[in-house]
Design an enzyme around this catalytic site. Structure first.
Site, PDB file in Angstrom:
ATOM      1  N   GLU A   1     -13.790  -5.467  10.124  1.00  0.00           N
ATOM      2  CA  GLU A   1     -12.420  -5.236  10.569  1.00  0.00           C
ATOM      3  C   GLU A   1     -12.271  -3.831  11.128  1.00  0.00           C
ATOM      4  OE1 GLU A   1     -10.161  -5.981   7.020  1.00  0.00           O
ATOM      5  OE2 GLU A   1     -10.299  -3.908   6.381  1.00  0.00           O
TER       6      GLU A   1
ATOM      7  N   GLY B   1      -7.109   5.662   5.651  1.00  0.00           N
ATOM      8  CA  GLY B   1      -6.598   6.513   4.580  1.00  0.00           C
ATOM      9  C   GLY B   1      -6.951   7.978   4.790  1.00  0.00           C
TER      10      GLY B   1
ATOM     11  N   ASN C   1      -9.620  -0.468  11.079  1.00  0.00           N
ATOM     12  CA  ASN C   1      -8.493   0.199  10.424  1.00  0.00           C
ATOM     13  C   ASN C   1      -7.901   1.208  11.406  1.00  0.00           C
ATOM     14  OD1 ASN C   1      -8.681  -0.562   7.337  1.00  0.00           O
ATOM     15  ND2 ASN C   1     -10.754  -0.289   8.097  1.00  0.00           N
TER      16      ASN C   1
ATOM     17  N   ASP D   1     -15.305  -1.146  10.062  1.00  0.00           N
ATOM     18  CA  ASP D   1     -16.094  -1.499   8.875  1.00  0.00           C
ATOM     19  C   ASP D   1     -17.129  -2.569   9.203  1.00  0.00           C
ATOM     20  OD1 ASP D   1     -14.517   0.272   7.484  1.00  0.00           O
ATOM     21  OD2 ASP D   1     -13.180  -1.263   6.681  1.00  0.00           O
TER      22      ASP D   1
ATOM     23  N   GLU E   1       0.816  -1.214   0.000  1.00  0.00           N
ATOM     24  CA  GLU E   1       0.000   0.000   0.000  1.00  0.00           C
ATOM     25  C   GLU E   1       0.852   1.268   0.000  1.00  0.00           C
ATOM     26  OE1 GLU E   1      -3.663  -0.449   2.646  1.00  0.00           O
ATOM     27  OE2 GLU E   1      -2.331  -2.001   3.410  1.00  0.00           O
TER      28      GLU E   1
ATOM     29  N   ARG F   1     -11.137   3.428  12.201  1.00  0.00           N
ATOM     30  CA  ARG F   1     -12.354   3.222  11.437  1.00  0.00           C
ATOM     31  C   ARG F   1     -12.799   1.770  11.585  1.00  0.00           C
ATOM     32  NH1 ARG F   1     -10.989   3.406   5.994  1.00  0.00           N
ATOM     33  NH2 ARG F   1     -11.992   1.390   5.678  1.00  0.00           N
TER      34      ARG F   1
ATOM     35  N   SER G   1      -6.413  -2.621   2.586  1.00  0.00           N
ATOM     36  CA  SER G   1      -6.993  -2.160   1.324  1.00  0.00           C
ATOM     37  C   SER G   1      -7.563  -3.288   0.480  1.00  0.00           C
ATOM     38  CB  SER G   1      -5.952  -1.368   0.506  1.00  0.00           C
ATOM     39  OG  SER G   1      -5.658  -0.151   1.138  1.00  0.00           O
TER      40      SER G   1
ATOM     41  N   TYR H   1      -9.605   3.361  -4.613  1.00  0.00           N
ATOM     42  CA  TYR H   1      -8.650   4.382  -5.030  1.00  0.00           C
ATOM     43  C   TYR H   1      -8.781   4.838  -6.481  1.00  0.00           C
ATOM     44  CZ  TYR H   1      -6.766   2.825  -0.621  1.00  0.00           C
ATOM     45  OH  TYR H   1      -6.641   2.484   0.710  1.00  0.00           O
TER      46      TYR H   1
END
Length: 310
Positions: free
Chosen positions: A273, A279, A275, A260, A16, A258, A150, A219
């Site tokens: 999961e 990002g 994060n 999800d 990443e 974050r 990602s 992205y």
């Protein structure tokens, strides 16, 4: 609070890397706009020495993936005595490892999809291993490399003949992999900011032009859509906020992270999961959630720096 010297750590050597550089540059620009003394550092083998020369008050971590999001850089900064953004060593290491995260979810009674763990050594008898997986999880299923971000190394499998190739591809990234029951539903993410008293920002519904919110969707402009507010009931929205807070505090997150989710057809939310370094690009979710409550990108970045200093 007095402006401090910040080093933005980005890049590295994970899969990443390019995303990390984009996140780091956006953060760097925001801090410059806010009047901070800021330097950028592309993490490498000499970074401990370079950090001693820079002498920052705070390190803003804009790293993604291995050797950045997994507690390794956090450990180096702890040794150097440099405050840094985001969760600490243990939380970072656990959340980067999908297998360990799932075990924590199970222990804390956090709703998550049924799963099995598979290692390279357990594939000595491919037919038996696949039979066991199908019996326990069923089809379709989701096969995930354990320590990639990602959505790299993640595959949705609908046919039994496709299980072994997907397992082999995932095992190319890690020694053990996670296999989950596929839940058909709405993808939701909750951004949380804070230390002892975390605040859940408006939850976002994610739609993707691909089968799921994969690397390309994340992205590539136009390949995904962030819907705020999410098209869910107030009751489900409140459930997601409560679960997010529990995840954040149970796993020891701080600064910002974050969580999800996937919401099934019956309105039940399941955590996918966590994060720990989300990002921070122009297409990222946390900045979008902050903008929904009138927090500019520059103010968000400054707030994260302040939380690290605390």
């Amino acid at each position: 609070m007095q402006k401090c010297k910040v080093v933005v750590i980005m890049g590295g050597e994970s899969s990443e890397r390019e995303v990390s550089l984009r996140s780091g540059q956006a953060v760097f620009n925001a801090l410059k706009t806010k009047g901070y003394d800021v330097e950028a550092l592309d993490i490498n083998a000499n970074s401990a020495y370079e950090l001693k020369q820079i002498k920052p008050d705070v390190a803003f971590l804009a790293l993604h993936g291995k050797k950045g999001e997994d507690g390794t850089v956090q450990g180096m900064l702890e040794i150097l005595g440099i405050p840094y953004t985001g969760p600490g060593v243990a939380c970072s290491a656990i959340c980067m490892n999908k297998v360990l995260t799932k075990k924590m979810f199970s222990y804390e009674n956090i709703p998550t999809a049924d799963f099995v763990i598979l290692t390279k050594s357990s594939l000595n008898n491919d037919d038996k291993a696949i039979k066991n997986v199908v019996e326990k999880i069923g089809l379709p299923m989701v096969i995930k490399a354990s320590t990639q971000g990602s959505s790299i190394g993640t595959y949705i499998v609908r046919q039994e003949n496709d299980i072994l190739p997907a397992i082999q591809k995932a095992l190319a990234y890690d020694q053990e992999i996670l296999i989950e029951k596929f839940i058909d539903g709405i993808e939701i993410t909750a951004s949380i900011i804070g230390n002892e008293n975390p605040v859940v920002l408006p939850v976002i519904e994610i739609t993707s032009e691909n089968e799921f919110y994969d690397f390309e969707s994340k992205y590539t402009p136009g390949m995904c859509h962030h819907i705020i507010p999410a098209r869910i009931s107030k009751e489900i929205n409140e459930k997601i906020k409560n679960i997010s807070e529990k995840v954040y505090t149970s796993l020891g997150c701080r600064g910002f992270s974050r969580v999800d989710f996937i919401i099934d057809q019956n309105g039940n939310p399941y955590v996918l999961e966590v994060n720990t370094i989300p990002g921070m690009t122009e297409m990222s979710l946390v900045p979008d959630a902050a903008r929904a409550v009138a927090i500019s990108f520059e103010d968000l970045v400054e707030k994260i720096v302040e939380l690290a200093r605390q």
